[in-house]
Motif scaffolding. Structure first.
Motif, short mmCIF file in Angstrom:
data_model
loop_
_atom_site.label_atom_id
_atom_site.label_comp_id
_atom_site.label_asym_id
_atom_site.label_seq_id
_atom_site.Cartn_x
_atom_site.Cartn_y
_atom_site.Cartn_z
N THR C 338 1.05 -1.31 0.09
CA THR C 338 0.55 -0.04 -0.45
C THR C 338 0.81 1.50 -0.27
O THR C 338 0.48 2.13 -0.25
N GLN C 342 1.32 4.01 -2.59
CA GLN C 342 0.56 5.62 -1.99
C GLN C 342 1.81 6.94 -3.10
O GLN C 342 1.86 8.19 -3.11
N VAL C 351 -5.67 6.44 -2.79
CA VAL C 351 -4.80 5.02 -2.31
C VAL C 351 -5.12 4.23 -0.82
O VAL C 351 -5.36 5.10 0.36
#
Ligand code: SF4
Ligand code: SF4
Ligand code: SF4
Lengths: 272, 68, 376
Positions: C338, C342, C351
């Motif tokens: 993640t 991002q 996101v």
């Protein structure tokens, strides 16, 4: 008296010299012994591999013209296990320091000996970690002064030869750089032995061990080794207390257990 | 039999002046010379034992260049 | 070509063997054991060698040694063993040793939960060993991909003279699926180059036009010098600042300049979707299912199934997310990929993570619920 093999120069990377070792450091004497043994045994540079660890002795590979491997600290014998499996005809010399082989690499040493991998381990035992400033290693004699044992090493000495012999090595011997003829004989025998062999060589580090323990410079350290390294039988006859003041030298084991790769291949083909 | 290769040649570029050759030559062929470099003082005494060659840690003791 | 019904661990082992691997060294650890046991049985039949080492450090070390001796070699491990291998993984990167390391991720931190899956070692794969370094890591999400990507891992390792990681997990390792297994002769196999110059002219670390060295195996007339210290083209150690900088840059550029050769992500769903799911490994299976259900419900969405996590396939993701407004990253950790996503979108799209880190795999319903709660 034997001559110097004609091929002597072929093993040395002359353009890399002078080496980085201090004046009188024993590593160069042992490296030269290895080179002379290879030459006398007619093992050409491309059929020989010098595998080293980390530390002063680990730099040996920078000065030779045969195959060279320098791994991570202590892991030399584990790397060499893979090399030996892939290249069974290669003569593999694992040149390690006392800290490398006895402390961080102790486990690999026990198991390389137990597996009986076809490698010759040569331990340059100068009783300390030279590269990092002279700290004690497991092979440092008890009560020695080092940069991490200013009032004497509290731990006892480790006899790496006995450990390798117990673990199953086919050849184990120990000598000093003073006793060069014996050194050359042991190296040749060890390299000629199929399976795991080990030669421990007590060697001067005048910069740290010699200075801290007031033994002196390199010639003085060699004189000290001349006096304190006793033939194995003589050493064994000493009392426990006397033994603390001396080292032994000699051949501890010579036998012919089948080496790992041969045994493995045989068993596997029987299975097919 | 006399061997003309011995005593050896000392490469001043490689010698680190550790003194091992001087200290352990059985017949005292070497003395400490200029700049502390070993000097072959008594070549006639050399018995070709090669101890100096074996113990030189610096690859500085070599066969004489004209022979090697 | 064989049609087989096997588990992920076996598919990885078969991929390695059919790619030409003949040497395995490792140390027993769950949930990898079926893989090692398979190798101990199958390798000798092909003249290969299996060695059970004294620990994982020795396992990877022996693999590196065998590779330098000219064999295609690999190891497999899981979290705690992967930690121990970091030391020699760095060595393999530095010394440019082709080899493959399969890490079957288990629920982690320390000894974790040994039989449960996780995806918590993604960043460790990237940065676990010390020092700036590049790494290639592939992430299969099906048993077929376990086979295919392990073959590719070997090809890439030989091509780039570099270690390559395959990251699976405890669930995929034990999942059984039908797979097509191609034989060695049917696969497109890449082998490392051999020197084209004479032994006298040979410099092991002299790079070719692609920045890749030619490591002749030990034992030949071409003298091979290998060290984990910074070294010159001859393989002698050096501390020369210019040489050190150049070597470090080349280690990176030899891979980054050829990122196009790495397995691209698979995309499922509508082109130009507004909502994109990004996932990999075991989680990608649920993410894909969630995307399919979402599309049926009329949500304009798509799903990116990564095949390569490192180097991060930034360009592919940017292209596939061209029209995306909301991006969800699905993974079994606290947001390791993640963060990467991002980083590349920096506010250009929103996101959001969909994470699970409780020893269970994430379900399609969980994913869809989260999306619907945000999208409405
Ligand atoms: S510090 Fe000691 S071991 Fe290291 S090179 Fe100097 S004398 Fe040799
Ligand atoms: S060969 Fe022997 S006798 Fe001759 S100089 Fe050397 S140590 Fe002395
Ligand atoms: S032994 Fe070698 S390095 Fe030492 S003084 Fe003699 S020639 Fe020089």
């Amino acid at each position: 008296m034997q001559g110097i093999p004609d091929s002597y120069s072929d093993y040395i990377a002359w353009e890399q010299l002078p080496h980085l070792w201090c004046a009188g450091c024993g590593h160069g004497i042992i490296l030269k012994g290895i080179i002379l043994a290879l030459g006398e045994l007619d093992i050409p540079p491309h059929k020989a591999l010098l595998a080293t660890g980390i530390g002063c002795s680990g730099r040996a590979g920078d000065y030779i013209a045969c195959h060279r491997f320098q791994g991570t600290h202590g892991r030399t014998l584990a790397f060499a296990t893979g090399i030996a499996a892939a290249q069974p005809d290669l003569t593999i010399i694992a040149f390690m320091g006392d800290g490398d082989a006895g402390a961080i690499g102790g486990n690999h040493l026990i198991h390389a000996a137990r597996r009986n991998i076809n490698i010759t381990a040569v331990i340059s035992n100068n009783f300390n970690y030279g590269m990092t400033g002279g700290q004690f290693s497991p092979l440092t004699p008890e009560n020695s002064i080092t940069s991490t044992s200013r009032s004497g090493k509290s731990e006892s000495i480790m006899d790496i030869c006995s450990i390798a012999a117990e673990a199953g090595a086919n050849y184990v011997a120990k000598t000093t750089v003073y006793h060069v003829r014996e050194l050359h004989k042991f190296l040749k025998e060890a390299i000629s032995t199929k399976g795991f062999s080990l030669v421990e060589v007590i060697s001067p580090c005048p910069t740290y061990y010699g200075r801290y323990n007031k033994i002196g410079n390199s010639p003085e350290m060699l004189n000290w080794l001349k006096e304190t390294a006793l033939p194995l039988e003589k050493f064994q006859s000493l009392s426990h207390e006397e033994k603390q003041k001396f080292f032994w030298r000699g051949k501890l084991v010579q036998r012919s257990r089948e080496d790992f790769l041969n045994k493995y291949k045989k068993q596997q083909s029987a299975m097919k | 039999m006399e061997n003309k290769q011995y005593p050896f040649y000392i490469d001043p570029k490689l010698c680190k002046k550790c003194g091992l050759c001087i200290a352990f030559c059985p017949t005292k062929v070497y003395i400490t010379g200029e700049d502390d470099l070993p000097k072959i003082e008594h070549p006639e005494k050399c018995i070709s034992c090669k101890m100096c060659f074996y113990r030189c840690p610096d690859f500085a003791i070599r066969l004489k260049p004209e022979v090697a | 070509m064989k049609d087989m019904f096997i588990q992920g661990n076996e598919a990885c082992a078969l991929g390695a063997i059919n790619a030409g691997a003949r040497f395995f060294a490792g140390y027993p650890i769950s949930p990898v054991n079926e893989l090692s046991e398979f190798c101990s049985r199958e390798l000798p039949k092909l003249g290969g060698i299996f060695i059970q080492m004294e620990d994982e450090i020795g396992g990877l070390a022996a693999v590196i040694g065998a590779s330098l001796g000219g064999m295609k070699a690999f190891t497999a491990t899981s979290g705690p063993g992967f930690s121990l291998m970091q030391e020699n993984l760095g060595f393999a990167v530095m010394a440019e040793v082709p080899c493959v390391l399969i890490s079957v991720q288990r629920y982690g931190l320390c000894t974790g939960v040994a039989t449960k899956p996780g995806q918590q070692d993604i960043m460790q794969a990237r940065w676990g060993t010390h020092g700036d370094h590049p790494i290639i890591a592939l992430v299969p999400s099906t048993v077929q991909e376990c086979f295919d990507l392990t073959v590719q891992a070997f090809n890439l390792s030989e091509r780039f003279s570099s270690p390559v990681l395959v990251l699976t997990d405890a669930a995929l390792a034990h999942l059984r699926e039908r797979v097509i297994i191609k034989d060695e002769g049917e696969l497109n196999i890449i082998n490392r180059k051999t020197p084209s110059v004479s032994p006298e002219e040979y410099l092991p670390y002299s790079p070719d036009v692609n920045g890749i060295p030619t490591l002749a195996p030990y034992g030949g007339r071409h003298i091979l010098r290998v060290t984990g210290l910074f070294h010159d083209e001859r393989g002698f150690s050096t501390s020369n600042p210019e040489k050190c900088r150049k070597l470090l840059e080349r280690l990176h550029s030899k891979i980054l300049n050829h990122q196009k050769e790495l397995p691209p992500p698979k995309y499922y769903g509508k082109d130009g979707a507004e909502i994109i799911l990004i996932s990999y490994g075991i989680s990608a299976r649920s993410a894909r299912e969630a995307a399919e259900r979402g599309i049926k419900k009329g949500i304009n969405m798509g799903m990116i199934n990564l095949q390569t996590v490192w180097p991060f396939p930034e360009e592919h993701i940017m292209n596939l997310c061209d029209q995306a407004e909301k991006i969800f990253v699905v993974e079994l950790n606290m947001g390791q990929i993640t963060g990467e996503v991002q980083k590349i979108f920096k506010g250009k799209a929103e996101v959001m993570p969909i994470l699970r880190y409780d020893t269970n795999v994430i379900t399609p319903s969980e994913i869809l619920d989260k999306i619907e709660s945000v999208v409405k």
